[in-house]
Design a protein around this motif. Structure first.
Motif, PDB file in Angstrom:
ATOM      1  N   HIS A  15       0.803  -1.215   0.000  1.00  0.00           N
ATOM      2  CA  HIS A  15       0.000   0.000   0.000  1.00  0.00           C
ATOM      3  C   HIS A  15       0.843   1.275   0.000  1.00  0.00           C
ATOM      4  CE1 HIS A  15      -2.898  -3.073   1.146  1.00  0.00           C
ATOM      5  NE2 HIS A  15      -3.848  -2.226   0.813  1.00  0.00           N
ATOM      6  N   SER A  16       2.118   1.156  -0.372  1.00  0.00           N
ATOM      7  CA  SER A  16       3.002   2.304  -0.540  1.00  0.00           C
ATOM      8  C   SER A  16       3.130   3.154   0.719  1.00  0.00           C
ATOM      9  CB  SER A  16       2.515   3.177  -1.716  1.00  0.00           C
ATOM     10  OG  SER A  16       2.511   2.439  -2.911  1.00  0.00           O
ATOM     11  N   GLN A  37      -3.383  -7.588 -10.437  1.00  0.00           N
ATOM     12  CA  GLN A  37      -2.392  -6.734 -11.077  1.00  0.00           C
ATOM     13  C   GLN A  37      -1.695  -7.455 -12.224  1.00  0.00           C
ATOM     14  OE1 GLN A  37      -1.154  -5.148  -6.894  1.00  0.00           O
ATOM     15  NE2 GLN A  37      -0.346  -3.660  -8.332  1.00  0.00           N
ATOM     16  N   PHE A  79      -3.451   8.515 -14.842  1.00  0.00           N
ATOM     17  CA  PHE A  79      -3.443   7.420 -13.875  1.00  0.00           C
ATOM     18  C   PHE A  79      -2.022   6.969 -13.526  1.00  0.00           C
ATOM     19  CE2 PHE A  79      -7.619   7.025 -15.965  1.00  0.00           C
ATOM     20  CZ  PHE A  79      -8.425   7.125 -14.834  1.00  0.00           C
ATOM     21  N   LYS A  87       1.538   7.535 -12.384  1.00  0.00           N
ATOM     22  CA  LYS A  87       2.276   8.547 -11.644  1.00  0.00           C
ATOM     23  C   LYS A  87       3.777   8.276 -11.770  1.00  0.00           C
ATOM     24  CE  LYS A  87      -1.740   9.954 -10.291  1.00  0.00           C
ATOM     25  NZ  LYS A  87      -2.374  11.091 -11.012  1.00  0.00           N
ATOM     26  N   TRP A  97       7.468   0.503  -6.431  1.00  0.00           N
ATOM     27  CA  TRP A  97       6.437  -0.278  -7.090  1.00  0.00           C
ATOM     28  C   TRP A  97       5.880  -1.272  -6.070  1.00  0.00           C
ATOM     29  CZ3 TRP A  97       7.992  -5.469  -7.356  1.00  0.00           C
ATOM     30  CH2 TRP A  97       9.371  -5.721  -7.323  1.00  0.00           C
ATOM     31  N   PHE A 124      -0.795  -0.302  -4.798  1.00  0.00           N
ATOM     32  CA  PHE A 124      -2.045  -0.480  -5.551  1.00  0.00           C
ATOM     33  C   PHE A 124      -2.149   0.463  -6.735  1.00  0.00           C
ATOM     34  CE2 PHE A 124      -2.711   2.288  -1.876  1.00  0.00           C
ATOM     35  CZ  PHE A 124      -3.148   3.453  -2.488  1.00  0.00           C
ATOM     36  N   GLU A 125      -1.171   1.386  -6.865  1.00  0.00           N
ATOM     37  CA  GLU A 125      -1.268   2.422  -7.887  1.00  0.00           C
ATOM     38  C   GLU A 125      -0.327   2.120  -9.053  1.00  0.00           C
ATOM     39  OE1 GLU A 125       2.303   3.423  -5.547  1.00  0.00           O
ATOM     40  OE2 GLU A 125       0.333   2.595  -5.107  1.00  0.00           O
ATOM     41  N   SER A 126      -0.657   2.688 -10.206  1.00  0.00           N
ATOM     42  CA  SER A 126       0.182   2.505 -11.389  1.00  0.00           C
ATOM     43  C   SER A 126       1.260   3.578 -11.449  1.00  0.00           C
ATOM     44  CB  SER A 126      -0.669   2.557 -12.660  1.00  0.00           C
ATOM     45  OG  SER A 126      -1.495   1.417 -12.755  1.00  0.00           O
ATOM     46  N   LEU A 127       2.453   3.164 -11.877  1.00  0.00           N
ATOM     47  CA  LEU A 127       3.607   4.042 -11.962  1.00  0.00           C
ATOM     48  C   LEU A 127       4.282   3.875 -13.318  1.00  0.00           C
ATOM     49  CD1 LEU A 127       5.151   3.234  -8.459  1.00  0.00           C
ATOM     50  CD2 LEU A 127       3.885   5.304  -9.059  1.00  0.00           C
ATOM     51  N   GLY A 147      -1.185  -1.062 -11.575  1.00  0.00           N
ATOM     52  CA  GLY A 147      -1.889  -1.152 -10.302  1.00  0.00           C
ATOM     53  C   GLY A 147      -3.262  -1.776 -10.424  1.00  0.00           C
ATOM     54  N   GLU A 149      -6.115  -0.087 -10.918  1.00  0.00           N
ATOM     55  CA  GLU A 149      -7.078   0.678 -11.692  1.00  0.00           C
ATOM     56  C   GLU A 149      -7.671  -0.211 -12.795  1.00  0.00           C
ATOM     57  OE1 GLU A 149      -3.577   3.386 -10.526  1.00  0.00           O
ATOM     58  OE2 GLU A 149      -3.828   1.417 -11.470  1.00  0.00           O
TER      59      GLU A 149
END
Length: 394
Positions: free
Chosen positions: A210-211, A261, A327, A329, A334, A337-340, A368, A370
């Motif tokens: 969860h970063s 993912q 979306f 970032k 890494w 839950f988010e896309s990078l 992530g 999304e």
């Protein structure tokens, strides 16, 4: 026990949980004793999970250590305040002045910096080898080679190594085998069945998920566990109970997050594979990725991290693509839950045993949770900006 069931149950010994689903957060520095005899007995058992002093851990840390060791198949697990700390802690626990280390050329850049800038000052030499090396590894092992370090898939360029063969060669020369197993997490490969002696992970990535946690782990087989345990303690390495709790909570959903993912990543990767701007993908599930066959043999699943190599293009176009994403970032980690999305530059400068053609830009994507269609639309707009920048530059 099946993998998903083990993820839910690992580390939930009633000795740690007191019957509660999640172990409480035990914050402690000082542990007090009822008597001298009680203190003496705790001292005798401190290496086996007895409460002794906060740096040794509390039931919160013990539960996480037990869970990771059980999932990876090792004899014990030591925790560190970051993945890099775990790598440094392992190397400093087993190497001494005069030793030689064989390090994979595709290794995580901070690990290379550790070898070149710190270990070298301690009289420990490092040689780098091609991640796709086979039997030739034996010719690189010197009389003072103490350990061989693997990372599979490799950082950024994603080469998958033939770990069983390379471990077999290393063990013929009595070398310790070390693996950065972060990409696979504790569940998508079994490092100890392949011949690894110590498996290292950045818990920061998929385990915590969860970063919001910095943590590393090192799990060892029975031969090396006690030395790792004692030396990591002597180095003063420890983690907080609060972070251990968060990592345990993230661990329980690891399987479902990884699966989603991985599915999202495959959908995005398949779309990228058809783009005219793309030269090739560095995704272990794709046949053009070096070591794809080893991935198919040794791994039980994937995740959201892969790289895409573009055809030669001006830097202004790459900047236009990467900037202004909705979306995706920009970020250096890494596993959350988010896309990078990152444009990785200067790969040729951190390779000494293999060649990388930097005229082919490389983008590292972390996919992530999304909706994959939203991510594809975001990339499509990025490629529109890419072409607009090229047209404007003419």
């Amino acid at each position: 026990m099946k993998k998903d069931s083990k993820i839910v149950s690992a580390g939930r010994d009633k000795h740690f949980t007191q019957g509660i689903v999640n172990p409480p957060i035990y914050r402690a520095s000082t542990v007090v004793f009822d008597s001298l005899e009680h203190m003496h007995q705790a001292s005798l058992k401190k290496a086996d999970g007895a409460l002794f002093y906060g740096r040794r851990g509390t039931p919160t840390q013990f539960a996480l250590q037990q869970a990771i060791a059980e999932l990876e198949g090792g004899a014990g697990c030591a925790l560190f305040p970051s993945g890099t700390a775990a790598i440094a802690g392992v190397l400093l626990s087993f190497l001494k002045a005069g030793d030689h280390l064989l390090m994979v050329d595709s290794v995580y850049e901070p690990t290379r910096d550790l070898c070149d800038q710190l270990l070298s000052g301690y009289g420990i030499s490092t040689s780098y080898y091609d991640p796709m090396i086979g039997d030739e590894l034996a010719s690189l092992i010197q009389t003072n080679t103490k350990a061989v370090f693997f990372e599979s898939p490799g950082s950024i360029t994603m080469e998958v190594q033939d770990i069983p063969k390379l471990c077999q060669i290393a063990h013929q020369f009595n070398c310790i085998t070390l693996l950065d197993n972060t990409w696979a997490s504790p569940i998508n490969c079994r490092p100890f069945t392949m011949g690894i002696d110590i498996s290292i992970q950045s818990i920061t990535k998929y385990v915590a998920g969860h970063s919001d946690v910095m943590m590393g782990s090192a799990t060892a087989n029975p031969k090396y566990w006690r030395q790792l345990q004692q030396h990591s303690y002597l180095l003063g390495q420890c983690v907080s109970a609060d972070d251990s709790y968060l990592a345990l909570r993230g661990l329980r959903t690891l399987s479902v997050r990884l699966q989603q993912q991985a599915n999202n990543a495959l959908k995005v990767a398949n779309w990228l594979a058809l783009r005219p701007e793309v030269d090739h993908l560095r995704h272990p599930s794709f046949s053009e990725c070096p070591g794809h066959d080893f991935y198919e043999r040794d791994f039980s699943g994937g995740n959201g991290l892969f790289s895409v190599v573009l055809k030669p293009a001006p830097s202004v176009a790459i900047k236009a693509l990467v900037d202004d994403m909705q979306f995706f970032k920009l970020g250096f980690s890494w596993g959350g839950f988010e896309s990078l999305l990152l444009w990785i530059q200067g790969i040729d400068k951190i390779r000494t045993a293999t060649h990388w053609d930097s005229s082919f830009p490389l983008l590292r994507l972390h996919i992530g949770l999304e909706d994959a269609d939203d991510l594809i639309a975001d990339l499509a707009l990025g490629f529109d900006r890419f072409h607009q920048a090229i047209s404007s530059a003419k």
